[in-house]
Design a protein around this motif. Structure first.
Motif, mmCIF file in Angstrom:
data_model
loop_
_atom_site.group_PDB
_atom_site.id
_atom_site.type_symbol
_atom_site.label_atom_id
_atom_site.label_comp_id
_atom_site.label_asym_id
_atom_site.label_seq_id
_atom_site.Cartn_x
_atom_site.Cartn_y
_atom_site.Cartn_z
ATOM 1 N N ASP A 1 -16.744 -37.113 30.467
ATOM 2 C CA ASP A 1 -17.836 -37.884 31.071
ATOM 3 C C ASP A 1 -19.087 -37.040 31.259
ATOM 4 O OD1 ASP A 1 -16.324 -40.140 31.192
ATOM 5 O OD2 ASP A 1 -15.799 -39.956 33.303
ATOM 6 N N ASN A 2 -18.924 -35.736 31.419
ATOM 7 C CA ASN A 2 -20.048 -34.842 31.682
ATOM 8 C C ASN A 2 -20.510 -34.100 30.430
ATOM 9 O OD1 ASN A 2 -20.112 -35.600 34.344
ATOM 10 N ND2 ASN A 2 -18.889 -33.874 35.072
ATOM 11 N N VAL A 3 -20.110 -34.593 29.288
ATOM 12 C CA VAL A 3 -20.576 -34.060 28.007
ATOM 13 C C VAL A 3 -21.264 -35.195 27.260
ATOM 14 C CG1 VAL A 3 -19.910 -33.023 25.808
ATOM 15 C CG2 VAL A 3 -18.723 -32.352 27.914
ATOM 16 N N LEU A 4 -22.545 -35.034 26.953
ATOM 17 C CA LEU A 4 -23.321 -36.071 26.291
ATOM 18 C C LEU A 4 -23.483 -35.740 24.811
ATOM 19 C CD1 LEU A 4 -26.045 -36.617 29.034
ATOM 20 C CD2 LEU A 4 -23.844 -37.778 28.760
ATOM 21 N N VAL A 5 -23.845 -36.753 24.037
ATOM 22 C CA VAL A 5 -23.912 -36.602 22.583
ATOM 23 C C VAL A 5 -25.249 -37.116 22.063
ATOM 24 C CG1 VAL A 5 -22.818 -37.152 20.376
ATOM 25 C CG2 VAL A 5 -21.409 -36.942 22.441
ATOM 26 N N CYS A 6 -25.910 -36.294 21.256
ATOM 27 C CA CYS A 6 -27.089 -36.723 20.503
ATOM 28 C C CYS A 6 -26.663 -36.942 19.053
ATOM 29 C CB CYS A 6 -28.193 -35.672 20.568
ATOM 30 S SG CYS A 6 -28.996 -35.541 22.185
ATOM 31 N N VAL A 7 -26.943 -38.113 18.524
ATOM 32 C CA VAL A 7 -26.560 -38.449 17.150
ATOM 33 C C VAL A 7 -27.680 -38.014 16.209
ATOM 34 C CG1 VAL A 7 -25.901 -40.291 15.570
ATOM 35 C CG2 VAL A 7 -25.217 -40.400 17.974
ATOM 36 N N THR A 8 -27.342 -37.182 15.232
ATOM 37 C CA THR A 8 -28.313 -36.710 14.249
ATOM 38 C C THR A 8 -27.770 -36.946 12.847
ATOM 39 O OG1 THR A 8 -27.476 -34.443 13.986
ATOM 40 C CG2 THR A 8 -28.918 -34.868 15.874
ATOM 41 N N ALA A 9 -28.648 -36.783 11.863
ATOM 42 C CA ALA A 9 -28.238 -36.968 10.468
ATOM 43 C C ALA A 9 -27.189 -35.941 10.047
ATOM 44 C CB ALA A 9 -29.459 -36.874 9.558
ATOM 45 N N LYS A 10 -27.165 -34.790 10.711
ATOM 46 C CA LYS A 10 -26.209 -33.734 10.370
ATOM 47 C C LYS A 10 -24.929 -33.809 11.192
ATOM 48 C CE LYS A 10 -29.757 -30.450 8.863
ATOM 49 N NZ LYS A 10 -30.328 -29.094 9.038
ATOM 50 N N GLY A 11 -24.823 -34.813 12.043
ATOM 51 C CA GLY A 11 -23.631 -34.945 12.858
ATOM 52 C C GLY A 11 -23.966 -34.891 14.338
ATOM 53 N N PRO A 12 -22.945 -35.000 15.202
ATOM 54 C CA PRO A 12 -23.186 -35.024 16.644
ATOM 55 C C PRO A 12 -23.608 -33.655 17.174
ATOM 56 C CG PRO A 12 -20.834 -34.948 16.202
ATOM 57 C CD PRO A 12 -21.512 -35.119 14.874
ATOM 58 N N VAL A 13 -24.554 -33.668 18.104
ATOM 59 C CA VAL A 13 -24.935 -32.465 18.834
ATOM 60 C C VAL A 13 -24.480 -32.661 20.275
ATOM 61 C CG1 VAL A 13 -26.815 -30.988 19.607
ATOM 62 C CG2 VAL A 13 -26.914 -32.051 17.342
ATOM 63 N N ALA B 1 -7.188 -33.012 24.043
ATOM 64 C CA ALA B 1 -7.405 -34.454 23.972
ATOM 65 C C ALA B 1 -8.270 -34.838 22.765
ATOM 66 C CB ALA B 1 -8.054 -34.948 25.260
ATOM 67 N N VAL B 2 -9.312 -34.055 22.496
ATOM 68 C CA VAL B 2 -10.205 -34.353 21.374
ATOM 69 C C VAL B 2 -9.469 -34.196 20.047
ATOM 70 C CG1 VAL B 2 -12.224 -33.508 20.110
ATOM 71 C CG2 VAL B 2 -12.357 -33.852 22.580
ATOM 72 N N LEU B 3 -8.743 -33.100 19.889
ATOM 73 C CA LEU B 3 -8.092 -32.816 18.607
ATOM 74 C C LEU B 3 -6.964 -33.790 18.302
ATOM 75 C CD1 LEU B 3 -7.994 -28.913 18.806
ATOM 76 C CD2 LEU B 3 -9.495 -30.313 17.379
ATOM 77 N N GLU B 4 -6.261 -34.268 19.342
ATOM 78 C CA GLU B 4 -5.141 -35.189 19.115
ATOM 79 C C GLU B 4 -5.451 -36.627 19.511
ATOM 80 O OE1 GLU B 4 -1.022 -34.183 19.062
ATOM 81 O OE2 GLU B 4 -1.438 -32.654 20.576
ATOM 82 N N ARG B 5 -6.666 -36.851 20.013
ATOM 83 C CA ARG B 5 -7.077 -38.193 20.458
ATOM 84 C C ARG B 5 -6.109 -38.727 21.520
ATOM 85 N NH1 ARG B 5 -10.867 -41.316 17.583
ATOM 86 N NH2 ARG B 5 -11.000 -43.506 18.208
ATOM 87 N N ILE B 6 -5.828 -37.909 22.510
ATOM 88 C CA ILE B 6 -4.957 -38.307 23.614
ATOM 89 C C ILE B 6 -5.820 -38.999 24.669
ATOM 90 C CG2 ILE B 6 -3.293 -37.520 25.333
ATOM 91 C CD1 ILE B 6 -3.037 -34.933 23.657
ATOM 92 N N THR B 7 -5.390 -40.169 25.104
ATOM 93 C CA THR B 7 -6.168 -40.917 26.084
ATOM 94 C C THR B 7 -5.274 -41.404 27.221
ATOM 95 O OG1 THR B 7 -5.854 -43.047 24.974
ATOM 96 C CG2 THR B 7 -7.743 -41.729 24.284
ATOM 97 N N PHE B 8 -5.908 -41.795 28.304
ATOM 98 C CA PHE B 8 -5.208 -42.391 29.443
ATOM 99 C C PHE B 8 -6.175 -43.326 30.152
ATOM 100 C CE2 PHE B 8 -7.431 -38.794 31.176
ATOM 101 C CZ PHE B 8 -7.840 -39.194 32.440
ATOM 102 N N ASN C 1 -14.281 -33.634 14.996
ATOM 103 C CA ASN C 1 -13.604 -33.061 16.157
ATOM 104 C C ASN C 1 -13.770 -31.542 16.210
ATOM 105 O OD1 ASN C 1 -12.753 -35.622 16.820
ATOM 106 N ND2 ASN C 1 -10.683 -35.354 16.005
ATOM 107 N N HIS C 2 -13.681 -30.906 15.052
ATOM 108 C CA HIS C 2 -13.839 -29.454 14.999
ATOM 109 C C HIS C 2 -15.254 -29.041 15.418
ATOM 110 C CE1 HIS C 2 -10.286 -28.934 11.946
ATOM 111 N NE2 HIS C 2 -9.908 -29.345 13.138
ATOM 112 N N ARG C 3 -16.262 -29.803 14.985
ATOM 113 C CA ARG C 3 -17.638 -29.478 15.377
ATOM 114 C C ARG C 3 -17.828 -29.630 16.888
ATOM 115 N NH1 ARG C 3 -19.038 -32.184 10.449
ATOM 116 N NH2 ARG C 3 -19.413 -34.127 11.598
ATOM 117 N N VAL C 4 -17.200 -30.662 17.450
ATOM 118 C CA VAL C 4 -17.299 -30.871 18.903
ATOM 119 C C VAL C 4 -16.709 -29.681 19.650
ATOM 120 C CG1 VAL C 4 -16.390 -32.248 20.823
ATOM 121 C CG2 VAL C 4 -17.358 -33.395 18.818
ATOM 122 N N VAL C 5 -15.534 -29.255 19.242
ATOM 123 C CA VAL C 5 -14.855 -28.137 19.905
ATOM 124 C C VAL C 5 -15.682 -26.853 19.779
ATOM 125 C CG1 VAL C 5 -12.834 -26.625 19.726
ATOM 126 C CG2 VAL C 5 -12.540 -29.112 19.720
#
Length: 403
Positions: A233-245, A305-312, A206-210
């Motif tokens: 929805d408008n943020v995409l993720v590439c999965v790498t060996a070092k973590g998400p980009v 939302a990311v840090l606390e995993r708040i969803t709706f 979560n910290h890396r994402v922020v």
């Protein structure tokens, strides 16, 4: 752009276009190919804004989606590459006139010299009425001269041919444009909602994402780009060996704001109410003019939302989404933060948000990060930190909270 692309399957669909997974024929590199049908001037304006923003960012930041190239569809089987810096003038004219400008019928019936610049994907069935395509790419070249004979001479392989100089029709964009095709880097991790909610909570992730989102936003604002529709929805993720980009994407609503000049930030004000309800700033909700600081508010909602995993679950949908909100009264009616703060600028937000987080629960943010979130979510746009201050403040807050 000389590569040919093979379309494999549809991977996403929205209000304005459809995205396919594809490959570069020569190298096998996986790419995302977005088809934007040019059916009305309002949509065309959004497409040109997205193309402009992506060309401005080019491939200069690891946390912003990269554009590899753009093609203009001029017929059911014809694609024309757009050179960097060029815009289809007929599309610009459509936006200015408020109606789709089409080529003269006489021009569409005859073979003009600009047809020699067309490229087609022969096995690709580009259907105007549907957005589904199954294709294998094959490059074809047409000769400059056309005759009454139904057969067209083929260009000999392995032989160079001098191209004719651009004609006036080339320069004015006389060809009818059916769609724009944006060729972008492919992200295999889906969007931020899909990526994070499909995995157990991980504080370091979560910290890396922020931190990566901070870096992307500082880059965009330095270029003078206000995104205006930041959401998971408008943020995409590439999965790498070092973590998400993380990759900020979807620039259809983006606008140009003033950038830093001689160390001073001069701000462009906008008036169009746009964005997604649960991430819009109070000033946007209220119909006031606003600046790039509206992006900071949207980012604050996402961070919380990311840090606390708040969803709706938004009304009318079944998809769980990351996002912070305010509960209206004793009912279960969820009110977007921006709307609640517009109605009551003195509203006290409760960070961390207890009992409203999706299990399993991550540790709540520490005091320093809570202070930063409150600053980002301030009702007064001028009280929010600037984008180029965020990355340092996030690093400092995370370091303080770790002790």
């Amino acid at each position: 752009m000389e590569e040919l692309f093979t379309l494999e399957k549809e991977v996403g669909r929205g209000s304005y276009g459809v995205v396919f997974e594809g490959h570069v024929a020569k190298t096998g590199q996986r790419v995302a190919i977005k088809r934007l049908p040019c059916s009305n001037p309002e949509s065309i304006e959004l497409y040109l804004q997205e193309l402009w923003a992506m060309r401005t960012t080019a491939k200069n930041h690891v946390n912003v989606i990269a554009l590899h190239g753009c093609l203009m569809q001029t017929g059911t089987r014809s694609l024309k590459p757009l050179k960097p810096g060029n815009l289809p003038l007929r599309l610009v004219e459509s936006v200015l006139k408020g109606s789709v400008v089409r080529a003269l019928q006489s021009q569409e019936r005859t073979n003009s010299p600009c047809n020699t610049r067309r490229r087609s994907i022969s096995a690709c069935r580009l259907q105007d009425r549907t957005n589904t395509i199954q294709a294998k790419a094959k490059l074809q070249h047409k000769s400059k001269e056309s005759s009454s004979d139904s057969s067209t001479p083929q260009r000999p392989q392995n032989r160079r041919r001098k191209r004719p100089a651009p004609t006036q029709e080339d320069q004015t964009g006389s060809l009818r444009c059916l769609a724009l095709w944006l060729v972008m880097e492919y992200c295999d991790g889906g969007d931020l909602n899909q990526y994070l909610l499909s995995r157990p909570p991980d504080t370091q992730r979560n910290h890396r994402v922020v931190q990566q989102l901070c870096s992307a936003m500082a880059f965009l604002h330095r270029l003078g780009i206000t995104h205006r529709d930041l959401k998971p929805d408008n943020v995409l993720v590439c999965v790498t060996a070092k973590g998400p980009v993380i990759k900020v994407a979807d620039f259809g609503l983006s606008k140009m704001s003033e950038c830093v000049v001689d160390g001073d930030l001069t701000r462009q004000h906008f008036s169009s109410t746009c964005g997604s309800d649960f991430y819009m700033a109070p000033e946007v909700w209220g119909g006031l003019t606003y600046t790039a600081q509206a992006d900071i508010f949207s980012l604050g909602v996402m961070f919380w939302a990311v840090l606390e995993r708040i969803t709706f679950v938004e009304e009318g949908t079944t998809q769980e989404q990351l996002g912070a909100y305010v509960c209206k009264g004793r009912s279960s009616w969820l009110m977007p933060l921006g709307e609640a703060l517009w109605e009551n600028a003195e509203l006290q937000l409760c960070i961390p948000m207890k009992f409203k987080r999706a299990p399993p629960l991550p540790p709540p943010p520490g005091p320093a990060m809570c202070t930063l979130l409150l600053d980002m979510l301030a009702s007064d746009p001028d009280a929010r930190p600037l984008a180029d201050q965020l990355e340092a403040r996030v690093c400092r807050a995370l370091k303080e909270d770790s002790h």
